[in-house]
Scaffold this active site. Structure first.
Site, mmCIF file in Angstrom:
data_model
loop_
_atom_site.group_PDB
_atom_site.id
_atom_site.type_symbol
_atom_site.label_atom_id
_atom_site.label_comp_id
_atom_site.label_asym_id
_atom_site.label_seq_id
_atom_site.Cartn_x
_atom_site.Cartn_y
_atom_site.Cartn_z
ATOM 1 N N SER A 1 49.477 83.223 49.796
ATOM 2 C CA SER A 1 48.161 82.481 50.337
ATOM 3 C C SER A 1 48.095 81.025 50.493
ATOM 4 C CB SER A 1 47.053 83.122 49.814
ATOM 5 O OG SER A 1 46.938 84.422 49.505
ATOM 6 N N HIS B 1 39.937 86.538 48.132
ATOM 7 C CA HIS B 1 40.783 87.450 47.330
ATOM 8 C C HIS B 1 40.186 87.692 45.885
ATOM 9 C CE1 HIS B 1 44.003 88.005 50.094
ATOM 10 N NE2 HIS B 1 44.223 86.410 50.459
#
Length: 427
Positions: A280, A367
């Site tokens: 990410s 997340h």
């Protein structure tokens, strides 16, 4: 003059129909009236739409005197009957209008597009915030993740769907059909989520790479010329891109636990998969680094803050006070080991110290709120112009331990961030 008269006629007809739909007679004949009103709404020109937003914001509010009286009655007698009366009277009539509109076929998509148009003008018209809040409130129920249907997208999926995937990819741009074809090969997976009322429109999609180990750089994952990996090497599932497709659903939590659903599906399909993680970006890091003086950060001990200040001073000296240099590949590549370690430390400080706040990194918040653990930081993991500008080239692995997702999520809601020993060593 004719144009102005036409717009006024559009607005007037819409508002008359809206009042009829909210009336007792309208409730009895709601389907036909809703269908008529949805058609009028879809046909409104932009200028008429703005006028309708103004009227919805001004004329479809609760009666303040009745709300006050109901609130006083509940305060005097705090029982269920008084509470229910207060709830009913304090709800804006436009919420019921939107509910009745949604009974018509195709109305859900029309209302989503309505909010998309409203959001584009919200900064210029703050008086519309009540209308926006009502739509967000309703959409948060109508688009609950439990209603979303997961489908795997492959090369045999309809061309219209594949075109939407190309158009809506928001993290790592898809460079045409060859690029998309590679992202749909056997060692890649793409899962899209749909709502029953919008069966042909993906709302959010997740891209996955199946690899032998946790990756530290994005380029090999999205190389359209990369060789396809043999299935016996699949050990790690990497979620490397999550894209929302509908601006009209901004702020609606579509992504909650969707990664868990994908991971569980993959584990059933490929039992040898043991590790589920992401690769990410950190889109807020570079801006934070350039502006923050590290006076204080929630959740950090005094000694950790002192180390972070020393790291920032070292990096400031390395870039000569020009923080933009740390968003360029060449200066980043020239950082020595101590300077590179300082950059990693500051990224860890940012993710651990800032993420639990509303100003935290949006990807990290997504997340960690979904139950992941901050696992590893990767220098120069993204050398694209966007990756360098936003994240100083850094990328993050978030680990999804399927047995601990709920616990990590609950901890995050209390302000506690789950992170690995490797990240702890950087602080």
């Amino acid at each position: 003059m004719l144009t102005e008269l036409r717009l006024q006629h559009q607005q007037r007809q819409f508002l008359i129909a809206a009042r009829r739909l909210l009336s007792e007679r309208g409730e009895a004949n709601s389907l036909g009236l809703a269908r008529e009103l949805v058609a009028r709404l879809a046909a409104l020109e932009p200028a008429s739409l703005e006028a309708v937003f103004h009227r919805l914001a001004r004329d479809f509010n609760p009666d303040p005197k009745m709300v006050l009286a109901a609130a006083q009655a509940y305060a005097d007698t705090p029982e269920a009957e008084q509470l229910l009366a207060l709830i009913k009277l304090s709800e804006p009539p436009r919420q019921e209008l939107f509910r009745r509109l949604n009974r018509a076929p195709g109305a859900t998509g029309t209302l989503v597009r309505l909010r998309r148009a409203l959001l584009t003008g919200l900064s210029r018209h703050p008086e519309w915030r009540g209308v926006e809040a009502d739509l967000l409130h309703l959409f948060s129920s109508w688009f609950n993740p439990g209603f979303l249907q997961m489908r795997q997208v492959d090369w045999n999926s309809p061309a219209q769907l594949l075109e939407q995937i190309i158009r809506h990819e928001a993290v790592h741009e898809i460079d045409g059909w060859d690029d998309l074809r590679r992202r749909l090969q056997p060692d890649r997976r793409l899962f899209a989520f749909f709502h029953p009322q919008l069966p042909e429109e993906p709302l959010i999609f997740v891209e996955v790479a199946l690899l032998p180990e946790m990756p530290g750089a994005i380029a090999p994952l999205i190389d359209k010329k990369a060789e396809t990996m043999a299935p016996d090497k699949y050990k790690v599932a990497v979620f490397y891109s999550i894209s929302n497709c509908e601006p009209g659903l901004k702020g609606v939590s579509l992504g909650n636990f969707l990664i868990k659903r994908v991971a569980e599906h993959l584990q059933r399909e490929i039992p040898r998969l043991k590790t589920f993680c992401t690769l990410s970006p950190i889109p807020g890091f570079a801006a934070w680094l350039a502006k923050t003086e590290l006076a204080e950060l929630p959740g950090l001990k005094k000694v950790q803050l002192e180390r972070a200040r020393a790291a920032r001073a070292l990096l400031q000296e390395a870039c000569g006070g020009e923080w933009a240099k740390l968003s360029q590949a060449e200066p980043l590549a020239k950082l020595d080991e101590a300077q590179q370690q300082a950059l990693l430390r500051l990224a860890a400080v940012y993710l651990v110290g800032q993420t639990a706040t509303p100003q935290g990194d949006p990807v990290a918040r997504f997340h960690l709120d979904n139950g992941a653990r901050l696992e590893r930081l990767n220098p120069l993991g993204n050398r694209s112009a966007k990756g360098l500008k936003q994240s100083c080239g850094l990328m993050v692995n978030y680990l999804y331990d399927l047995g601990k997702i709920e616990g990590h999520h609950e901890a995050f809601t209390q302000g506690d961030i789950a992170y690995s020993r490797g990240v702890a060593a950087l602080l």
